[in-house]
Design a protein around this motif. Structure first.
Motif, short mmCIF file in Angstrom:
data_model
loop_
_atom_site.label_atom_id
_atom_site.label_comp_id
_atom_site.label_asym_id
_atom_site.label_seq_id
_atom_site.Cartn_x
_atom_site.Cartn_y
_atom_site.Cartn_z
N ALA A 212 0.81 -1.21 0.00
CA ALA A 212 0.00 0.00 0.00
C ALA A 212 0.85 1.27 0.00
O ALA A 212 0.34 2.36 -0.26
N LEU A 213 2.16 1.14 0.28
CA LEU A 213 3.04 2.31 0.25
C LEU A 213 3.12 2.89 -1.16
O LEU A 213 3.14 2.15 -2.15
N LEU A 260 7.33 -10.44 0.63
CA LEU A 260 6.95 -9.22 1.33
C LEU A 260 6.41 -8.14 0.39
O LEU A 260 6.02 -7.07 0.85
N GLY A 261 6.42 -8.42 -0.91
CA GLY A 261 5.94 -7.42 -1.86
C GLY A 261 7.02 -6.50 -2.39
O GLY A 261 6.73 -5.58 -3.16
N LEU A 262 8.28 -6.75 -2.00
CA LEU A 262 9.36 -5.86 -2.43
C LEU A 262 9.59 -5.96 -3.94
O LEU A 262 9.91 -4.96 -4.59
N GLU A 267 9.19 -3.45 -9.25
CA GLU A 267 8.74 -3.46 -10.65
C GLU A 267 7.77 -2.31 -10.94
O GLU A 267 7.65 -1.88 -12.10
N ALA A 268 7.13 -1.81 -9.91
CA ALA A 268 6.22 -0.67 -10.08
C ALA A 268 6.93 0.67 -9.96
O ALA A 268 6.29 1.72 -10.07
N GLY A 269 8.25 0.63 -9.74
CA GLY A 269 9.01 1.87 -9.60
C GLY A 269 8.81 2.55 -8.27
O GLY A 269 9.08 3.75 -8.13
#
Length: 297
Positions: A212-213, A260-262, A267-269
């Motif tokens: 969500a960050l 962890l979604g890193l 990839e989303a910048g």
């Protein structure tokens, strides 16, 4: 003429209100041996942010009822209890209800990351960590294993007691001690870091909350000899089973399996790797203004 003046005043007031609303509140968590209100560290950063961002609301986290207690809490305590305490404080602060930016300094970085993962309300928007130990440490500060042979012995001695329950529950630094020579012992004995790094069980909410960050900014100090290895600030660490060869975040299971979604953030910048050419927590106001403040808008 009076009507014109009134219109101008209304427009100016509106414009000031809009400008100030551009800046979300900021939450700071200091590092080991520091305190919330040290005028040369957290106090200086708080003033700097407020000077640059129209007096925006800044919270510098204090654990305990005094500055002395806060400094002591950076050495003694339970990190999980401290994170839960901070979550409650942030949730109770009406100024933060619309969201906030966060900056973690040294060990405050991994603790604020635990806040982001465990406490999605109020929402953390942009998050920067400076010289933090995201994969833990394996080495005594300033003790260079490559030039001082006894440093390896010191590592091994520290590992003998690091995961004893008495130390784990009361010594903050033991709670991010990561022994690559005994990964099983680390995962079983460490009460904090394996959990937030998804190394024992996968908590899907941790991943979703971090995703969500809007931005996650990781700062590594190029001359850092306090954080060993310094690459931990970028989620790098020793390859399992030895303590010489390093692997990057991108080479780790944490990234390849995207626990962890890193990887998704990258990839989303939204994952940013920054450096500062100095020792641990050595940076100038100018560097901070140029590199960190643009993310706090």
């Amino acid at each position: 003429m009076t009507s014109l003046i009134c219109v101008v005043l209304i427009l100016c007031t509106a414009s000031i209100t809009v400008a100030q609303s551009d800046y979300l509140p900021v939450v700071l968590w200091h590092g080991m041996g520091d305190s919330c209100c040290n005028p040369s560290t957290m106090g200086r950063i708080k003033n700097l942010i407020q000077e640059q961002h129209n007096g925006t609301y800044v919270v510098s986290i204090m654990i305990g009822n005094s500055i002395i207690a806060d400094e002591e809490s950076s050495f003694l305590g339970n990190a999980n209890d401290q994170v839960a305490f901070v979550c409650e404080k942030l949730q109770a602060d009406p100024e933060l209800s619309g969201g906030y930016h966060a900056i973690g300094f040294s060990q405050g970085g991994q603790f604020l990351r635990a806040v982001a993962q465990r406490c999605p309300s109020p929402p953390m928007v942009n998050f920067a960590t400076l010289g933090s130990q995201h994969q833990g440490v394996f080495g005594f500060p300033t003790c260079d294993n490559f030039t001082e042979p006894f440093c390896e012995d010191l590592r091994l001695v520290l590992s003998q007691g690091a995961y004893l329950p008495g130390l784990q529950n009361h010594v903050i630094q033991a709670q991010y001690w990561h022994d690559p020579l005994d990964e099983a012992g680390y995962r079983q004995g460490n009460i904090f870091l394996p959990d937030i790094n998804q190394e024992n069980t996968i908590n899907e909410s941790y991943k979703q909350n971090l995703l969500a960050l809007e931005n996650l900014i990781l700062v590594l100090f190029l001359q850092d000899i306090t954080v060993i290895p310094r690459e931990s600030s970028w989620f790098g660490f020793y390859k399992p089973g030895q303590d010489i060869e390093l692997q990057t975040l991108q080479e780790s299971v944490l990234y390849t399996e995207d626990r962890l979604g890193l990887k998704a953030l990258d990839e989303a910048g939204k994952l940013h790797f920054l450096t500062s050419d100095g020792g641990h927590m050595h940076y100038t106001d100018e560097w901070f203004i140029e590199n960190i403040l643009p993310y706090l808008t």
